[in-house]
Design a protein around this motif. Structure first.
Motif, PDB file in Angstrom:
ATOM      1  N   ASP A 488      33.590 103.529  60.012  1.00  0.00           N
ATOM      2  CA  ASP A 488      34.244 102.448  59.278  1.00  0.00           C
ATOM      3  C   ASP A 488      35.541 103.010  58.706  1.00  0.00           C
ATOM      4  N   ILE A 510      38.114  97.713  52.394  1.00  0.00           N
ATOM      5  CA  ILE A 510      37.363  98.871  51.902  1.00  0.00           C
ATOM      6  C   ILE A 510      36.730  99.551  53.110  1.00  0.00           C
ATOM      7  N   TYR A 511      36.839 100.880  53.161  1.00  0.00           N
ATOM      8  CA  TYR A 511      36.353 101.629  54.320  1.00  0.00           C
ATOM      9  C   TYR A 511      35.424 102.732  53.840  1.00  0.00           C
ATOM     10  N   ASP A 512      34.268 102.855  54.491  1.00  0.00           N
ATOM     11  CA  ASP A 512      33.231 103.765  54.015  1.00  0.00           C
ATOM     12  C   ASP A 512      32.950 104.921  54.968  1.00  0.00           C
ATOM     13  N   THR A 515      29.084 104.718  59.129  1.00  0.00           N
ATOM     14  CA  THR A 515      28.185 103.734  58.521  1.00  0.00           C
ATOM     15  C   THR A 515      27.192 103.244  59.563  1.00  0.00           C
ATOM     16  N   GLN A 523      27.483  93.703  56.138  1.00  0.00           N
ATOM     17  CA  GLN A 523      28.689  93.655  55.312  1.00  0.00           C
ATOM     18  C   GLN A 523      29.908  93.201  56.104  1.00  0.00           C
ATOM     19  N   LYS A 525      31.728  94.420  58.648  1.00  0.00           N
ATOM     20  CA  LYS A 525      32.818  95.387  58.765  1.00  0.00           C
ATOM     21  C   LYS A 525      33.594  95.134  60.069  1.00  0.00           C
ATOM     22  N   TRP A 680      22.927  98.257  48.090  1.00  0.00           N
ATOM     23  CA  TRP A 680      24.124  97.602  48.621  1.00  0.00           C
ATOM     24  C   TRP A 680      23.806  96.163  48.986  1.00  0.00           C
ATOM     25  N   HIS A 791      22.201 108.612  55.202  1.00  0.00           N
ATOM     26  CA  HIS A 791      23.585 108.964  55.491  1.00  0.00           C
ATOM     27  C   HIS A 791      23.823 109.296  56.957  1.00  0.00           C
TER      28      HIS A 791
END
Length: 836
Positions: A488, A510-512, A515, A523, A525, A680, A791
């Motif tokens: 992402d 917003i960049y995570d 993911t 979400q 993305k 989340w 993660h």
């Protein structure tokens, strides 16, 4: 004796001449006489009626109002009233009444013109079916011959039944069944003696002796009928006296439309004409749709209320018209009433005229000279509209908004009247059963009278992020999992053909980083969807999307497809979502449940394809078929099961459908643990508290510049899609700021699927499934659940906040543990030169 003999000879000659004349007339008009035998198979011209599946009348189409009734359904006092008034020797003659004919003939001889009829009920039937009403000798002769012929073909009961059903009784009503509804709003068997006598007196002059044209004439004629019934012994003197002194209470009754679904009615009408031709308008067919009246009423209310809420938060665009201003003389009550009578109403919106304005209220006049008060709560929303993205300041007084002499719109909300306005945008909503495709509710727009364009079936719009579940389904089919990591991160790709760089962005931006796929869909993305598409390949993705019934021509051959550049109708979107809910089976939406003739005989019954999951003996290589047509062809070629054409083709695996459902549920419920700091939300989080159940899911959809807002989602046994946008595709839905006059709970900021469309979906589902128990999750065979690291998506032995259980299709679950993977630095899926 000689005189008598001559008299007898003369009489005999006259008789021969009479018989010769009769036969002469018969042979003269023989070729012009109709085939009376057609009465045996007569189909009365009755409007086609459209119903919901639970029997609520939606609409009717046809020029003539008629409610056919069988002989044994005719009230006995109606038969007696007709015989007493129209033909008291009905059961004795053979079609004509000689005494009546002689009486009418004497009147002709004495007056020189036809002033009195001598028609029996049979003759009236002959005239009404085959002849005109002109008063000519030749027409009368034809009528006599036809009546005699009718009596040889039909019984007295059959003649009476045809007469009662066919006779014209004014105001487009044909037959006594329809007349009972038109004048009294009742079924025929519910009428009083006074009402029966009123109707029985109308055949003589239905246009002038009906109680709507002249109550005095109708009353006099009714009393004549009562007098004849008394003379013939059908009623007592007491009944006669009591009934003749009663006032006739009648008013015009429109067909009682029980369910507001005009877009559905038009779909049904068009279908019926296509199936049966234009004769359906007089066929008396009863077309039963698949619409559930409770769900339709609910969808109609929430879709329109949501659209009006969107429109009003963008500001008030002012009065419809200025009838007078402060420098003009105010209109009088009569002039206002006439003006309002000529103004249309659109559903909940009613035309009104402002009479006076005080500090915080306004006195308003509605149609029928009704006065109401608009309170401050009903008008304080109306800050000035500037543009779709800018609103004026909140009003402080009613005079900031309204002035006397303005024509406005009002609506009744929560037991009080509110100022309103015609929405500039429009909406569509459809709810279908994922089991068989039955359309259970459909709202094609704000108001059918305002616009007949059906946005559910005809409006092809870009679906925005609503396409992503289908893209992710391709990914799962190609071996990705809910735990697959996708980067992402911003994309910056040079397009040499355009001479510009393509930079798709997340919304919000917003960049995570790396993911999991589950989060990426929940979400919404954007950059993740593009990278998923790149990994699968554009051709393979488009081929797979056709499995859902999507038109290849509306799926652009570009990476923008991942962001929703594809265009679909709301019904197509709902159909596609149904496949995820029913276990992967393609079902085609349908609207017509069955069709009956006027007497209840079934003419058509829907046969939707059924879903078979066990012991079907149908073997289809789903993985290798590139589109829906190939699936259906394979299914049709299978000989292992009888009538395989009635089985819905399975276009994605049950495991694939389950995993996409998981991501759609995460769109509402998110994931992680808020207590442990890993919680989340998905973009559909607003449905959590109102619905408060875990067996729901969905997906938001917003196109570039917020031109289209979508929400599609599911609940037990139901899939619903909502769309909001402008019919003019050049116009954006815009954005709003907070209105300081309103409570803190209000929608503001840029319009989107979650803010603009989802509220209608939430309100619909709250009531639609209120009494449906929450369903336990059904996990299909071939699905396993393993503990993974949040993660990395790899296996973990930890049981703390860093770990979670995730679903996988058996054989795709990770085999490495996070510690081992970390040591090799190979925990993310690779995209060549792109860095994570």
């Amino acid at each position: 004796m000689k005189f008598i003999k001559r008299l007898i000879i003369l009489a005999f000659i006259c008789m021969l001449l009479g018989l010769g004349t009769v036969f002469g007339f018969y042979f003269f008009v023989k070729l012009e006489l109709p085939d009376v035998a057609t009465l045996k198979d007569i189909e009365l011209q009755t409007p086609m009626q459209i119903y919901s599946i639970d029997g609520k009348l939606i609409s009717q189409f046809g020029e003539k109002r008629r409610i056919p009734i069988m002989y044994d359904q005719i009230p006995q006092n109606l038969i007696e009233a007709l015989i007493a008034t129209e033909d008291h020797r009905f059961y004795e003659h053979s079609g004509i009444d000689p005494i009546g004919i002689i009486r009418a003939a004497l009147v002709v001889i004495m007056s020189g013109s036809v002033k009195q009829g001598a028609s029996t009920i049979t003759q009236q039937l002959a005239r009404n079916f085959f002849l005109s009403n002109e008063k000519k000798i030749m027409r009368k002769i034809k009528e006599i011959f036809i009546a005699i012929h009718i009596e040889t073909l039909l019984s007295k009961q059959e003649i009476m039944e045809l007469y009662v059903n066919q006779i014209f009784l004014g105001y487009r009503s044909y037959g006594f069944g329809a007349a009972a509804r038109v004048y009294f709003g009742k079924d025929l068997d519910k009428l009083t003696l006074s009402e029966i006598a009123t109707l029985a007196g109308m055949p003589k002059a239905p246009s002038t002796m009906n109680p709507l044209y002249s109550i005095e004439r109708a009353t006099n004629r009714r009393n004549v009928v009562l007098g004849r019934m008394l003379t013939e012994g059908y009623i007592t003197h007491s009944e006669y006296e009591q009934t003749k002194n009663k006032n006739i209470v009648a008013s015009y009754h429109e067909p009682k439309i029980e369910l507001n679904a005009p877009y559905v009615a038009e779909l049904a009408r068009a279908w019926a004409v296509a199936q049966y031709g234009d004769n359906v308008y007089k066929s008396g067919m009863k077309v039963y749709t698949t619409i559930d009246s409770r769900l339709q009423n609910l969808a109609q209310h929430v879709a329109i209320s949501n659209l009006l809420s969107y429109d009003q938060r963008h500001g008030y665009r002012g009065a419809v018209a200025i009838l007078w201003d402060k420098n003009s003389i105010a209109w009088d009550t009569i002039k206002i009433e006439v003006h309002l009578k000529n103004q249309p109403s659109y559903g909940e919106l009613k035309p009104a005229v402002v009479m006076t304005v005080t500090d915080k209220t306004a006195k308003v006049k509605l149609q029928n000279n009704k006065n109401i008060i608009l309170s401050w709560d009903g008008i304080k929303w109306a800050r000035r509209y500037v543009t779709d993205t800018l609103q004026g300041s909140a009003p402080q007084r009613a005079s900031d908004i309204l002035s006397a002499g303005e024509q406005i719109w009002v609506q009744y909300v929560n037991q009080e009247w509110h100022l309103s306005q015609m929405p500039a945008a429009n909406t569509a909503m459809v709810a279908i059963s994922p089991k068989d495709g039955a359309v259970q509710a459909l709202v094609g727009g704000f108001n059918f009278a305002h616009s007949k364009f059906n946005r559910v079936t005809q409006s092809i719009r870009q679906v925005g992020s609503g396409i992503k579940p289908f893209i992710y389904s391709v990914a799962i089919d190609q071996g990705m999992t809910l735990a697959t990591l996708i980067n992402d991160a911003p994309i910056n790709r040079w397009d040499s053909s355009q001479g510009t760089a393509w930079r798709p962005k997340n919304s919000p931006p917003i960049y995570d980083g790396p993911t999991r796929l589950r989060i990426g869909l929940a979400q919404s993305k954007n950059v993740m969807a593009v990278r998923v598409l790149r990994r699968i390949g554009l051709n393979k993705t488009i081929n797979f999307l056709t499995k859902f019934g999507f038109n290849r021509a509306n799926l652009p051959r570009s990476e923008a497809l991942a962001l929703g550049a594809g265009s679909l109708t709301p019904i197509e979107v709902a159909q596609g979502f149904s496949i995820f809910i029913n276990g992967g089976y393609y079902i085609k939406p349908y609207y017509i449940s069955k069709v009956e003739n006027p007497f209840g005989k079934e003419l058509h019954k829907a046969k939707p394809k059924s879903i078979c999951k066990n012991n079907c003996n149908v073997h289809i290589n789903k993985r290798n078929s590139s589109n829906l047509q190939e699936e259906e062809n394979l299914l049709d070629q299978t000989d292992d099961i009888a009538n395989t054409s009635q089985l819905a083709p399975q276009v994605i695996s049950e495991q694939n459908a389950f995993l996409v459902r998981e991501m759609l549920q995460a769109n509402i419920w998110g994931g992680g643990s808020w207590r442990n700091g890993t919680g989340w939300n998905g973009t559909g989080w607003r449905a959590q508290k109102p619905l408060n159940r875990r067996d729901i899911g969905g997906k938001t959809g917003t196109t570039n510049d917020s031109k289209d807002a979508w929400y599609s989602g599911f609940a037990p046994g139901l899939v619903a899609t909502v769309w909001v946008g402008f019919d003019n595709n050049a116009r954006n839905l815009g954005r709003t700021s907070n209105n300081t006059n309103l409570k803190k709970i209000q929608i503001s900021g840029a319009e989107s699927g979650a803010k603009t469309a989802q509220p209608a979906w939430i309100d619909f589902m709250i009531n639609a499934i209120a009494h449906v128990p929450e369903q336990r999750k059904e996990i299909p065979s071939g699905i396993v659940q393993v503990r993974i690291d949040r993660h990395t998506g790899l296996l973990t032995r930890k049981a703390d906040g860093s770990a979670m259980f995730e679903y996988f299709e058996q054989g795709t679950e990770p085999t490495e543990y996070v510690s081992a993977a970390s040591s090799h630095g190979n925990i993310y899926e690779s995209e060549g030169e792109e860095l994570f």
